[in-house]
Write an enzyme that holds these catalytic residues in place. Structure first.
Site, PDB file in Angstrom:
ATOM      1  N   ARG A 152      35.342 -11.823 -46.583  1.00 54.34           N
ATOM      2  CA  ARG A 152      36.108 -12.177 -47.789  1.00 54.34           C
ATOM      3  C   ARG A 152      37.522 -11.609 -47.757  1.00 54.34           C
ATOM      4  NH1 ARG A 152      33.681 -10.751 -53.506  1.00 54.34           N
ATOM      5  NH2 ARG A 152      33.419  -8.724 -52.518  1.00 54.34           N
ATOM      6  N   ARG A 155      24.841  -5.375 -65.818  1.00 54.90           N
ATOM      7  CA  ARG A 155      24.370  -5.063 -64.478  1.00 54.90           C
ATOM      8  C   ARG A 155      23.223  -4.077 -64.490  1.00 54.90           C
ATOM      9  NH1 ARG A 155      29.026  -6.132 -61.284  1.00 54.90           N
ATOM     10  NH2 ARG A 155      28.760  -5.666 -59.089  1.00 54.90           N
ATOM     11  N   LYS A 164      29.826 -15.466 -57.380  1.00 54.54           N
ATOM     12  CA  LYS A 164      30.079 -15.426 -58.833  1.00 54.54           C
ATOM     13  C   LYS A 164      31.560 -15.667 -59.140  1.00 54.54           C
ATOM     14  CE  LYS A 164      28.392 -11.227 -59.216  1.00 54.54           C
ATOM     15  NZ  LYS A 164      28.046 -10.944 -57.795  1.00 54.54           N
ATOM     16  N   ARG A 216      25.663  -1.633 -51.700  1.00 56.93           N
ATOM     17  CA  ARG A 216      25.764  -2.457 -52.919  1.00 56.93           C
ATOM     18  C   ARG A 216      24.562  -3.380 -53.057  1.00 56.93           C
ATOM     19  NH1 ARG A 216      31.126  -5.116 -51.557  1.00 56.93           N
ATOM     20  NH2 ARG A 216      30.823  -6.430 -53.395  1.00 56.93           N
TER      21      ARG A 216
HETATM   22  P1  AP5 Z   1      32.626 -14.174 -54.293  1.00 58.06           P
HETATM   23  O1  AP5 Z   1      32.709 -15.350 -55.178  1.00 58.06           O
HETATM   24  O2  AP5 Z   1      33.822 -13.310 -54.196  1.00 58.06           O
HETATM   25  O3  AP5 Z   1      31.296 -13.320 -54.591  1.00 58.06           O
HETATM   26  P2  AP5 Z   1      30.836 -12.489 -55.851  1.00 58.06           P
HETATM   27  O4  AP5 Z   1      29.487 -12.933 -56.233  1.00 58.06           O
HETATM   28  O5  AP5 Z   1      31.898 -12.513 -56.905  1.00 58.06           O
HETATM   29  O6  AP5 Z   1      30.697 -11.060 -55.169  1.00 58.06           O
HETATM   30  P3  AP5 Z   1      31.313  -9.657 -55.561  1.00 58.06           P
HETATM   31  O7  AP5 Z   1      31.329  -8.847 -54.300  1.00 58.06           O
HETATM   32  O8  AP5 Z   1      32.605  -9.804 -56.287  1.00 58.06           O
HETATM   33  O9  AP5 Z   1      30.251  -9.133 -56.482  1.00 58.06           O
HETATM   34  P4  AP5 Z   1      29.972  -7.694 -56.867  1.00 58.06           P
HETATM   35  O10 AP5 Z   1      29.020  -7.907 -57.921  1.00 58.06           O
HETATM   36  O11 AP5 Z   1      29.539  -6.806 -55.756  1.00 58.06           O
HETATM   37  O12 AP5 Z   1      31.433  -7.090 -57.200  1.00 58.06           O
HETATM   38  P5  AP5 Z   1      32.170  -6.782 -58.565  1.00 58.06           P
HETATM   39  O13 AP5 Z   1      33.596  -7.031 -58.366  1.00 58.06           O
HETATM   40  O14 AP5 Z   1      31.493  -7.438 -59.703  1.00 58.06           O
HETATM   41  O15 AP5 Z   1      32.259 -14.721 -52.823  1.00 58.06           O
HETATM   42  C1  AP5 Z   1      32.117 -13.843 -51.727  1.00 58.06           C
HETATM   43  C2  AP5 Z   1      32.702 -14.506 -50.470  1.00 58.06           C
HETATM   44  O16 AP5 Z   1      31.895 -15.636 -50.106  1.00 58.06           O
HETATM   45  C3  AP5 Z   1      34.119 -15.044 -50.633  1.00 58.06           C
HETATM   46  O17 AP5 Z   1      34.805 -14.836 -49.464  1.00 58.06           O
HETATM   47  C4  AP5 Z   1      33.927 -16.556 -50.904  1.00 58.06           C
HETATM   48  O18 AP5 Z   1      35.013 -17.313 -50.455  1.00 58.06           O
HETATM   49  C5  AP5 Z   1      32.651 -16.848 -50.118  1.00 58.06           C
HETATM   50  N1  AP5 Z   1      31.782 -17.863 -50.735  1.00 58.06           N
HETATM   51  C6  AP5 Z   1      31.483 -18.000 -52.060  1.00 58.06           C
HETATM   52  N2  AP5 Z   1      30.610 -19.016 -52.261  1.00 58.06           N
HETATM   53  C7  AP5 Z   1      30.326 -19.522 -51.019  1.00 58.06           C
HETATM   54  C8  AP5 Z   1      29.485 -20.589 -50.560  1.00 58.06           C
HETATM   55  N3  AP5 Z   1      28.740 -21.324 -51.412  1.00 58.06           N
HETATM   56  N4  AP5 Z   1      29.438 -20.811 -49.231  1.00 58.06           N
HETATM   57  C9  AP5 Z   1      30.192 -20.056 -48.351  1.00 58.06           C
HETATM   58  N5  AP5 Z   1      31.001 -19.055 -48.740  1.00 58.06           N
HETATM   59  C10 AP5 Z   1      31.076 -18.784 -50.056  1.00 58.06           C
HETATM   60  O19 AP5 Z   1      31.909  -5.213 -58.707  1.00 58.06           O
HETATM   61  C11 AP5 Z   1      32.529  -4.288 -57.845  1.00 58.06           C
HETATM   62  C12 AP5 Z   1      32.156  -2.872 -58.238  1.00 58.06           C
HETATM   63  O20 AP5 Z   1      32.636  -2.584 -59.560  1.00 58.06           O
HETATM   64  C13 AP5 Z   1      30.648  -2.586 -58.299  1.00 58.06           C
HETATM   65  O21 AP5 Z   1      30.127  -2.226 -57.047  1.00 58.06           O
HETATM   66  C14 AP5 Z   1      30.629  -1.413 -59.305  1.00 58.06           C
HETATM   67  O22 AP5 Z   1      30.986  -0.206 -58.690  1.00 58.06           O
HETATM   68  C15 AP5 Z   1      31.714  -1.796 -60.293  1.00 58.06           C
HETATM   69  N6  AP5 Z   1      31.211  -2.584 -61.438  1.00 58.06           N
HETATM   70  C16 AP5 Z   1      31.548  -3.858 -61.781  1.00 58.06           C
HETATM   71  N7  AP5 Z   1      30.910  -4.258 -62.893  1.00 58.06           N
HETATM   72  C17 AP5 Z   1      30.132  -3.209 -63.274  1.00 58.06           C
HETATM   73  C18 AP5 Z   1      29.215  -3.011 -64.345  1.00 58.06           C
HETATM   74  N8  AP5 Z   1      28.956  -3.987 -65.239  1.00 58.06           N
HETATM   75  N9  AP5 Z   1      28.592  -1.818 -64.420  1.00 58.06           N
HETATM   76  C19 AP5 Z   1      28.835  -0.829 -63.538  1.00 58.06           C
HETATM   77  N10 AP5 Z   1      29.677  -0.956 -62.501  1.00 58.06           N
HETATM   78  C20 AP5 Z   1      30.330  -2.135 -62.364  1.00 58.06           C
HETATM   79 MG    MG Z   2      33.217 -11.091 -57.746  1.00 60.75          MG
END
Ligand code: AP5
Ligand code: MG
Ligand code: ZN
Length: 215
Positions: A127, A88, A13, A171
């Site tokens: 990552r 979410r 994402k 997660r």
């Molecule tokens: P990346 O693009 O970083 O993945 P992502 O989908 O953004 O994954 P996240 O881990 O950021 O998602 P998340 O939903 O768990 O975390 P968030 O920060 O939102 O890619 C991942 C890796 O793969 C990278 O190294 C990249 O280079 C590689 N990659 C990407 N595409 C690729 C491809 N096609 N091929 C190969 N490699 C690839 O949330 C974190 C925490 O915050 C949550 O756990 C929660 O506690 C809290 N939180 C956030 N939002 C909320 C909400 N709305 N409500 C409640 N709690 C929340």
């Molecule tokens: Mg992210």
């Protein structure tokens, strides 16, 4: 225009968001980034959010929804925004629907990025993220030009606290139980589009661009 990026942790994402906001001139709103910044600053929100984030749990809805509403109401969002990591839960999605009429907007598209589970674990544990601008890299799939240095701003790269194997597993479980019901929710609204996230970063991007160019 309001676009939502939906998909499990590690689906790509954040990686795709960087490209989308540039191409379509949208304001980027990522609740994970906002929460991590609050944790780093040690604000009241950050102190409350930290315990949940470290355990791979969702931060309670009431702490998150106000942040998003306030951000969407800022003037720069008039031309559209891209939401990453919000909503979410179904409750968050209902909340969003309730506030959107106030800013005369609607959800135009929900892009669901789907990726196999083994691949998600590999992506998350490899990552590396920039501490200054938030750009994400991968030791194998998207290595920075210089080891541990951000290509975009020269900042230091670090591994997110919640990218340990144990927290990643938690997660993924939380995603299945609390976030996946949104797939049906948005299918019901007729705005969901599935994207094959198992492809290379550029191929995923091409598929997203064709989905958004139709709008
Ligand atoms: P990346 O693009 O970083 O993945 P992502 O989908 O953004 O994954 P996240 O881990 O950021 O998602 P998340 O939903 O768990 O975390 P968030 O920060 O939102 O890619 C991942 C890796 O793969 C990278 O190294 C990249 O280079 C590689 N990659 C990407 N595409 C690729 C491809 N096609 N091929 C190969 N490699 C690839 O949330 C974190 C925490 O915050 C949550 O756990 C929660 O506690 C809290 N939180 C956030 N939002 C909320 C909400 N709305 N409500 C409640 N709690 C929340
Ligand atoms: Mg992210
Ligand atoms: Zn950077």
């Amino acid at each position: 225009m309001l676009i939502i990026l939906l998909g499990p942790p590690g689906a790509g994402k954040g990686t795709q968001a960087e490209k989308i906001v540039e191409k379509f001139s949208l304001v980027y709103i990522a609740t994970g980034d906002i929460l991590r910044k609050a944790v780093k600053e040690g604000s009241t929100l950050g102190r409350k959010a930290r315990e949940y984030m470290d355990q791979g749990q969702l931060v309670p809805d009431n702490l998150v929804v106000e942040i998003v509403r306030d951000r969407l109401m800022e003037p720069d969002c008039v031309n559209g925004a891209l939401l990453d990591g919000f909503p979410r839960t179904v409750d968050q999605a209902v909340f969003l629907e309730q506030v959107l009429p106030d800013i005369e907007t609607q959800v135009d598209r929900v892009l669901l990025i789907e990726v196999d589970e083994n691949e998600l674990i590999e992506r998350l544990t490899g990552r590396r993220v920039c501490g200054d601008c938030g750009a994400s890299f991968h030791v194998k799939y998207k290595p920075p030009r210089v080891r541990n240095v951000c290509d975009q701003c020269g900042g230091d790269l670090y591994q997110r606290d919640d990218d340990s194997l144990a927290t990643v597993t938690e997660r993924l479980e939380v995603y299945k139980n609390q976030t996946e019901p949104l797939v049906e929710f948005y299918e019901g609204r007729g705005v969901l589009e599935k994207i094959d996230g198992n492809q290379d970063i550029d191929d995923v991007s091409d598929q997203i661009n064709s989905a958004l160019e139709k709008l």
